[in-house]
Scaffold this motif. Structure first.
Motif, short mmCIF file in Angstrom:
data_model
loop_
_atom_site.label_atom_id
_atom_site.label_comp_id
_atom_site.label_asym_id
_atom_site.label_seq_id
_atom_site.Cartn_x
_atom_site.Cartn_y
_atom_site.Cartn_z
N ALA A 1 84.79 46.08 58.98
CA ALA A 1 84.46 46.38 60.39
C ALA A 1 85.65 47.06 61.08
O ALA A 1 85.48 48.01 61.84
N GLU A 2 86.85 46.58 60.78
CA GLU A 2 88.04 47.18 61.39
C GLU A 2 88.17 48.65 61.03
O GLU A 2 88.48 49.50 61.89
N ASP B 1 91.80 44.09 64.91
CA ASP B 1 91.74 43.19 63.76
C ASP B 1 91.82 41.73 64.18
O ASP B 1 91.12 40.87 63.63
N SER B 2 92.63 41.43 65.20
CA SER B 2 92.73 40.05 65.70
C SER B 2 91.43 39.60 66.34
O SER B 2 91.03 38.44 66.22
N VAL B 3 90.76 40.52 67.04
CA VAL B 3 89.48 40.19 67.66
C VAL B 3 88.44 39.87 66.60
O VAL B 3 87.74 38.85 66.66
N LEU B 4 88.35 40.72 65.59
CA LEU B 4 87.31 40.57 64.57
C LEU B 4 87.54 39.35 63.69
O LEU B 4 86.59 38.75 63.19
N LYS B 5 88.81 38.95 63.52
CA LYS B 5 89.11 37.80 62.67
C LYS B 5 89.14 36.49 63.45
O LYS B 5 89.30 35.42 62.85
N ASN B 6 88.98 36.55 64.75
CA ASN B 6 88.97 35.34 65.56
C ASN B 6 87.78 34.46 65.18
O ASN B 6 86.70 34.95 64.88
N LYS B 7 87.97 33.15 65.20
CA LYS B 7 86.91 32.23 64.79
C LYS B 7 85.69 32.31 65.71
O LYS B 7 84.58 31.90 65.33
N LEU B 8 85.87 32.83 66.92
CA LEU B 8 84.74 32.96 67.85
C LEU B 8 83.89 34.19 67.57
O LEU B 8 82.78 34.31 68.10
N MET C 1 82.04 58.45 78.23
CA MET C 1 80.67 58.04 77.93
C MET C 1 80.59 56.55 77.63
O MET C 1 79.59 55.90 77.96
N SER C 2 81.62 56.01 76.99
CA SER C 2 81.58 54.62 76.54
C SER C 2 82.82 53.87 77.03
O SER C 2 83.80 54.47 77.46
N ILE C 3 82.73 52.56 76.92
CA ILE C 3 83.85 51.68 77.29
C ILE C 3 83.82 50.49 76.36
O ILE C 3 82.74 50.03 75.96
N PHE C 4 84.97 49.99 75.96
CA PHE C 4 85.05 48.84 75.08
C PHE C 4 85.41 47.62 75.92
O PHE C 4 86.47 47.59 76.54
N VAL C 5 84.53 46.62 75.95
CA VAL C 5 84.77 45.41 76.72
C VAL C 5 85.24 44.32 75.75
O VAL C 5 84.49 43.92 74.85
N ASP C 6 86.45 43.88 75.93
CA ASP C 6 87.07 42.89 75.05
C ASP C 6 86.41 41.52 75.28
O ASP C 6 86.45 41.00 76.39
N PRO C 7 85.83 40.91 74.23
CA PRO C 7 85.14 39.63 74.43
C PRO C 7 86.09 38.49 74.74
O PRO C 7 85.66 37.45 75.26
N ARG C 8 87.39 38.65 74.47
CA ARG C 8 88.35 37.58 74.73
C ARG C 8 88.51 37.30 76.21
O ARG C 8 89.01 36.23 76.59
N GLU C 9 88.08 38.24 77.06
CA GLU C 9 88.28 38.06 78.51
C GLU C 9 86.98 38.06 79.27
O GLU C 9 86.96 38.27 80.49
N VAL C 10 85.89 37.80 78.59
CA VAL C 10 84.58 37.76 79.29
C VAL C 10 84.50 36.52 80.15
O VAL C 10 84.91 35.44 79.72
#
Length: 406
Positions: free
Chosen positions: A198-199, A217-224, A397-406
């Motif tokens: 995925a990375e 990579d840290s986001v994708l490997k996070n247990k959440l 056109m796009s934006i990446f929303v980091d799930p760690r700060e939702v």
């Protein structure tokens, strides 16, 4: 008699051992909504810093008068994409020219609270200034915050008093999880990717997306993070014969899409309060019918009137003329995953210009068409002169929303 001294305001770091219960008390009184309207309440499950804990660098501050905590603020810092530039292997070699990301250190403010009986005393402003000082000390080049567009008090504080500018207006799209499984098109194959695969896909195809985190990579490997899922036309690729990201990108199908899913249920829960008995009864009736007759696929209203968890879809992307259909299949897959995990809604946040948003099912009554992000430049120096002042840039056109700060 001597003159009575007024306790001074102290802003300091949050101490979980001595402050947790008092902070939770302030959160509760700040979230009391009007009696005649629906209100959304958040339960942080005993961890006041849960919404920033997974970020690379974070801080929580409290404002204290005597023994009373009267306010708080949370912040975090990360490195993200703020633009792109053209890179060439040779000075005159346009055939090998490609866009590469330009990164910057951006800070994010969230969870600003001030006790109702202590407002209009400058406490919120002092908390913001102290947090911005920490941002600067730790290399932050920009700071931004998110709020509802109609939260006039918050917007006025940041734009009028703190020097922020209105920057982006993404849409929060929320879809309920029904009692029946969502239909996933049989013409689409969905492949679960490893974090490393995925990375590669994200870095190769989406690294120039605004707010893309450099530490993806840290986001994708996070247990959440429950996984990244790739949708392709049936017959093009299968999970058993997945060749890996390099071969896939060298010969991709005409259309494909991918999305990652974050388990916010393990971080905090939400609850809708203020609903009348009639609304609660109607919602319950739809669930009873849906469970009894699942083959009819009747849309039902989940029980949002008790604490509930949700999944967040992030890293949505795709290519090709049928990418929207691929996204729709991924959303159906994500719905069924949330159903299995006991969540009651699935949410995502996208740019208003995002063409793939037309494949994302959502209920307007649960969604927010225009969330407001405000941004401020913290320093005069820039990480890359090719971008200049990010706060003045036009939205992509796009934006990446980091799930760690939702």
């Amino acid at each position: 008699m001597g003159e009575e001294l007024t306790p001074t305001l102290v802003v300091r770091d949050f101490d979980p051992n001595r402050d947790r219960e008092r902070v939770e008390a302030v959160e509760r009184i700040c979230e009391v909504g009007p009696s005649d309207k629906l209100s959304l309440f958040t339960d942080m499950l005993g961890d006041p810093i849960c919404r920033v804990r997974n970020s690379p660098a974070f801080l929580m501050l409290v404002a204290e008068i005597g023994e009373e905590i009267v306010g708080m603020i949370r912040g975090c810092i990360k490195t993200v994409t703020c633009g792109k530039r053209v890179s060439r292997k040779g000075k005159q070699d346009d055939s090998n020219a490609k866009h590469v990301p330009v990164y910057t250190r951006v800070a994010y403010i969230l969870g600003l609270r001030v006790s109702p009986n202590q407002r209009r005393m400058g406490i919120g402003l002092k908390l913001v200034h102290r947090m911005e000082a920490w941002f600067r000390d730790n290399g932050g080049e920009y700071s931004y915050m998110a709020t509802e567009n109609d939260n006039l008090a918050s917007v006025k504080l940041f734009t009028d008093k703190c020097g922020y500018s209105k920057f982006r207006t993404p849409s929060i799209l929320v879809n309920p999880v029904f009692a029946h499984r969502a239909r996933v098109s049989p013409k689409v194959t969905i492949i679960s990717l490893s974090p490393s695969d995925a990375e590669v896909l994200y870095r190769r195809r989406f690294a120039t997306t605004e707010f893309f985190p450099r530490d993806i990579d840290s986001v994708l490997k996070n247990k959440l993070s429950l996984g990244t899922f790739l949708a392709v036309p049936r017959g093009s690729y299968r999970a058993e014969t997945w060749p890996g990201p390099d071969l896939f990108l060298s010969d991709p199908p005409k259309s494909w899409a991918l999305v990652s899913v974050w388990n916010s249920k393990e971080v905090f829960t939400l609850e809708v309060r203020g609903a009348s008995c009639v609304k609660r009864t109607l919602a319950k009736t739809t669930r009873v019918v849906d469970r009894a007759l699942p083959w009819l696929r009747i849309p039902s209203i989940p029980d949002l009137f008790r604490p509930f968890g949700f999944h967040f879809m992030y890293g949505l992307g795709g290519e090709g003329p049928e990418a929207v259909k691929m996204v729709k299949a991924l959303c159906g897959f994500a719905h069924n995953l949330a159903m299995e995990k006991g969540c009651r809604v699935v949410a995502t946040e996208v740019s208003p210009n995002e063409p793939l948003r037309f494949g994302i099912p959502h209920w307007k009554m649960l969604s927010c068409d225009e969330d407001l992000w405000c941004m401020k430049r913290l320093g005069e120096d820039y990480s890359d002169g090719s971008v200049g002042d990010w706060t003045k840039s036009q939205p992509g056109m796009s934006i990446f929303v980091d799930p760690r700060e939702v």
